[in-house]
Design an enzyme around this catalytic site. Structure first.
Site, PDB file in Angstrom:
ATOM      1  N   SER A   8      -3.158 -10.839 -26.894  1.00 51.30           N
ATOM      2  CA  SER A   8      -3.245 -12.237 -25.973  1.00 51.30           C
ATOM      3  C   SER A   8      -3.178 -11.063 -24.985  1.00 51.30           C
ATOM      4  O   SER A   8      -2.553 -10.120 -24.764  1.00 51.30           O
ATOM      5  CB  SER A   8      -1.619 -12.612 -26.133  1.00 51.30           C
ATOM      6  OG  SER A   8      -1.997 -13.394 -24.649  1.00 51.30           O
ATOM      7  N   LYS A  49      -7.955 -13.358 -25.690  1.00 48.10           N
ATOM      8  CA  LYS A  49      -6.950 -14.412 -25.202  1.00 48.10           C
ATOM      9  C   LYS A  49      -6.313 -14.388 -24.075  1.00 48.10           C
ATOM     10  O   LYS A  49      -5.815 -13.331 -24.009  1.00 48.10           O
ATOM     11  CB  LYS A  49      -5.975 -14.892 -25.977  1.00 48.10           C
ATOM     12  CG  LYS A  49      -4.916 -15.734 -25.197  1.00 48.10           C
ATOM     13  CD  LYS A  49      -3.671 -16.687 -25.504  1.00 48.10           C
ATOM     14  CE  LYS A  49      -2.249 -16.411 -25.327  1.00 48.10           C
ATOM     15  NZ  LYS A  49      -1.176 -17.369 -25.758  1.00 48.10           N
ATOM     16  N   LYS A  96      -4.706 -14.019 -19.966  1.00 52.93           N
ATOM     17  CA  LYS A  96      -3.854 -14.565 -19.540  1.00 52.93           C
ATOM     18  C   LYS A  96      -4.980 -14.916 -17.885  1.00 52.93           C
ATOM     19  O   LYS A  96      -5.158 -13.863 -17.214  1.00 52.93           O
ATOM     20  CB  LYS A  96      -2.768 -13.696 -19.281  1.00 52.93           C
ATOM     21  CG  LYS A  96      -1.716 -13.594 -20.347  1.00 52.93           C
ATOM     22  CD  LYS A  96      -1.099 -15.233 -20.777  1.00 52.93           C
ATOM     23  CE  LYS A  96      -0.162 -14.839 -22.218  1.00 52.93           C
ATOM     24  NZ  LYS A  96       0.468 -16.704 -22.296  1.00 52.93           N
ATOM     25  N   ASP A 104      -5.015 -18.482 -21.147  1.00 53.94           N
ATOM     26  CA  ASP A 104      -3.935 -18.901 -21.006  1.00 53.94           C
ATOM     27  C   ASP A 104      -3.455 -19.401 -20.491  1.00 53.94           C
ATOM     28  O   ASP A 104      -3.009 -18.075 -19.527  1.00 53.94           O
ATOM     29  CB  ASP A 104      -3.139 -18.958 -22.292  1.00 53.94           C
ATOM     30  CG  ASP A 104      -1.202 -19.019 -22.360  1.00 53.94           C
ATOM     31  OD1 ASP A 104      -1.689 -20.257 -21.649  1.00 53.94           O
ATOM     32  OD2 ASP A 104      -0.571 -18.982 -22.846  1.00 53.94           O
ATOM     33  N   GLU A 150      -5.550 -23.068 -23.168  1.00 50.32           N
ATOM     34  CA  GLU A 150      -4.642 -23.240 -23.519  1.00 50.32           C
ATOM     35  C   GLU A 150      -3.410 -22.920 -21.751  1.00 50.32           C
ATOM     36  O   GLU A 150      -3.689 -22.633 -21.122  1.00 50.32           O
ATOM     37  CB  GLU A 150      -4.123 -21.656 -23.914  1.00 50.32           C
ATOM     38  CG  GLU A 150      -2.155 -21.544 -24.489  1.00 50.32           C
ATOM     39  CD  GLU A 150      -1.713 -20.460 -25.473  1.00 50.32           C
ATOM     40  OE1 GLU A 150      -2.841 -19.686 -26.021  1.00 50.32           O
ATOM     41  OE2 GLU A 150      -1.148 -20.646 -25.398  1.00 50.32           O
ATOM     42  N   ASP A 200       0.543 -25.588 -25.667  1.00 46.13           N
ATOM     43  CA  ASP A 200       2.002 -24.421 -26.141  1.00 46.13           C
ATOM     44  C   ASP A 200       2.961 -24.979 -25.149  1.00 46.13           C
ATOM     45  O   ASP A 200       3.258 -25.261 -26.026  1.00 46.13           O
ATOM     46  CB  ASP A 200       1.649 -23.248 -25.079  1.00 46.13           C
ATOM     47  CG  ASP A 200       2.237 -21.978 -25.332  1.00 46.13           C
ATOM     48  OD1 ASP A 200       3.371 -22.147 -25.876  1.00 46.13           O
ATOM     49  OD2 ASP A 200       1.916 -20.874 -25.043  1.00 46.13           O
ATOM     50  N   LYS A 230       4.852 -22.563 -32.154  1.00 46.59           N
ATOM     51  CA  LYS A 230       6.126 -20.960 -32.109  1.00 46.59           C
ATOM     52  C   LYS A 230       6.801 -21.593 -32.488  1.00 46.59           C
ATOM     53  O   LYS A 230       7.883 -22.437 -32.158  1.00 46.59           O
ATOM     54  CB  LYS A 230       6.082 -20.636 -30.960  1.00 46.59           C
ATOM     55  CG  LYS A 230       4.591 -19.997 -29.938  1.00 46.59           C
ATOM     56  CD  LYS A 230       5.041 -19.244 -28.955  1.00 46.59           C
ATOM     57  CE  LYS A 230       3.770 -18.999 -27.864  1.00 46.59           C
ATOM     58  NZ  LYS A 230       3.778 -18.645 -26.372  1.00 46.59           N
ATOM     59  N   GLY A 285       3.245 -16.666 -30.555  1.00 57.76           N
ATOM     60  CA  GLY A 285       3.990 -15.062 -30.012  1.00 57.76           C
ATOM     61  C   GLY A 285       4.585 -15.544 -28.355  1.00 57.76           C
ATOM     62  O   GLY A 285       4.120 -16.301 -27.828  1.00 57.76           O
TER      63      GLY A 285
END
Ligand code: OSB
Ligand code: MG
Length: 395
Positions: free
Chosen positions: A160, A186, A188, A213, A237, A262, A286, A314
């Site tokens: 991430s 992934k 952000k 994400d 996400e 998420d 998660k 995570g």
């Protein structure tokens, strides 16, 4: 209730784990508030975290001396979820741990039954449940992956990537991680750091599975949805607010790219509702957010039944929390790359020794050691503690 109709075809992990019988007698509990120096900052739509990271570690000790460790990877500010360092500390030391001491439980699920009447406190619940599972696993001398019905001995992992100052910086980071073997990227994203950054990565690394994400950073009308939809992403996400299930469903209908839940997957029932509404087609599972491993397994079973791909997310855990996440990700429904980067990418020293790392084939090995997946180093926990609590002195 999850169906038990045909466990031969669809393993019902939750029922199986909840029915596990092994006597757990918590004789004492210790809680440590840690402040760990971070080796890099982590920037997302929620803002920047860096410098030092708060973290709470729980140690539960059985009457026979068997220890079990759990972790609450809380954030500095309650932006991702409502739990804070102080609320988690108070839930652990005032509410959840004291009633366990001196009692006897027939299995980990009976420990969590103790709090059936309490709302929230998900990070605290998960930390204790994990410690109880570590004790159960050690006493039975069976690794968690086998207790939970794991079907693979290695997990495909992705990284991430936090928001960077420049696309060049991002490309350098992505390149370095791909060299190490990470199989999915992934990114952000947030307003001001989205299409151009994603496109830069897409063009530099054409074949790599890529996702984004947004951490709730957009509204239905404000996001660059058509542009993102054309980039061939594995998923987007959490583009909208966690509770904006109707808008998430509207957005999903307008896009080809699957949306991943998420923040929206905040409980078993909410996840079920979100899937039923079409608010997403992939679930990030998660344990801290869902308040435990058993609830995470119930969501996993739901995803398997409904043929919804899942993966293990995570929250910048150390090796303590990642040990549980890796065992969980060995379950059959975790079919996409999990966020499982090693602690060295965030912390100068892990709390476990040996810790884990990615292998050249892009996987991390599922721990085979009974109890905590990786051996916890008590001295490192103690050295990083800025506050401690013990059931001995408060009994
Ligand atoms: O949204 O997945 C998230 C970290 C903290 C809080 C929320 C998230 C994240 C990450 C990091 O993306 C994933 C990791 O632990 O490697
Ligand atoms: Mg996320």
């Amino acid at each position: 209730m999850p169906s038990t109709a045909d466990p031969g075809v669809i393993p019902v992990s939750h029922e199986r784990a909840a029915g596990l019988e092994v006597t757990i007698r918590p004789a004492r509990a210790e809680v440590f508030m840690l402040s760990l120096p971070m080796v890099r900052t982590f920037r997302s739509a929620y803002g920047q975290s860096g410098g030092r990271k708060r973290l709470i570690v729980v140690r539960l000790e059985d009457q026979d001396g068997t220890p079990g460790w759990g972790e609450a990877p809380i954030a500095e500010r309650p932006r991702y979820c409502t739990d804070t360092a102080e609320s988690t500390w108070s839930a652990l030391t005032g509410l959840l741990l004291p009633p366990l001491i001196g009692q006897s439980f027939a299995g980990p699920a009976r420990v969590t039954d103790t709090w059936a009447d309490i709302m929230g406190q998900n990070y605290a619940r998960n930390a204790i449940e994990c410690a109880a599972w570590a004790i159960a696993s050690a006493k039975l001398d069976v690794p968690l992956t086998r207790l939970w019905g794991g079907v693979r001995d290695a997990v495909d992992v992705g990284e991430s990537f936090p928001i960077c100052d420049t696309p060049e910086e991002l490309l350098a980071e992505v390149g370095a991680r791909l060299e190490e073997g990470f199989g999915r990227v992934k990114l952000k994203i947030a307003p001001g750091w989205d299409v151009a950054a994603v496109r830069a990565v897409r063009e530099s690394f054409p074949g790599v599975p890529l996702s984004v994400d947004a951490n709730c950073g957009y509204s239905l009308d404000s996001g660059p949805w058509p542009e993102l939809d054309d980039l061939g992403l594995v998923m987007i996400e959490q583009p909208l607010a966690g509770d904006a299930l109707i808008e998430m469903s509207q957005l999903q209908q307008a896009l080809r790219t699957p949306l991943c839940l998420d923040e929206s997957a905040s409980s078993y029932n909410t996840t079920r509702t979100a899937l039923r509404l079409g608010a997403g087609r992939i679930v990030n599972i998660k344990p801290p957010r869902l308040g435990g491993v058993l609830t995470s397994m119930a969501v996993h079973d739901l995803c398997l039944r409904e043929q919804v791909p899942a993966w293990c997310g995570g929250t910048l855990e150390t090796g303590i929390g990642r040990g549980f996440n890796l065992a969980l990700a060995s379950l059959p429904g975790f079919t996409l790359h999990s966020d499982m980067s090693p602690a060295r990418l965030f912390y100068d020293q892990d709390l476990v020794e040996p810790t884990f790392d990615i292998r050249p084939d892009g996987t991390v090995a599922v721990p085979t050691q009974p109890g905590n997946g990786f051996p916890v180093v008590p001295e490192r926990v103690a050295a990083a503690a800025i506050r401690r609590w013990s059931s001995d002195t408060r009994a």
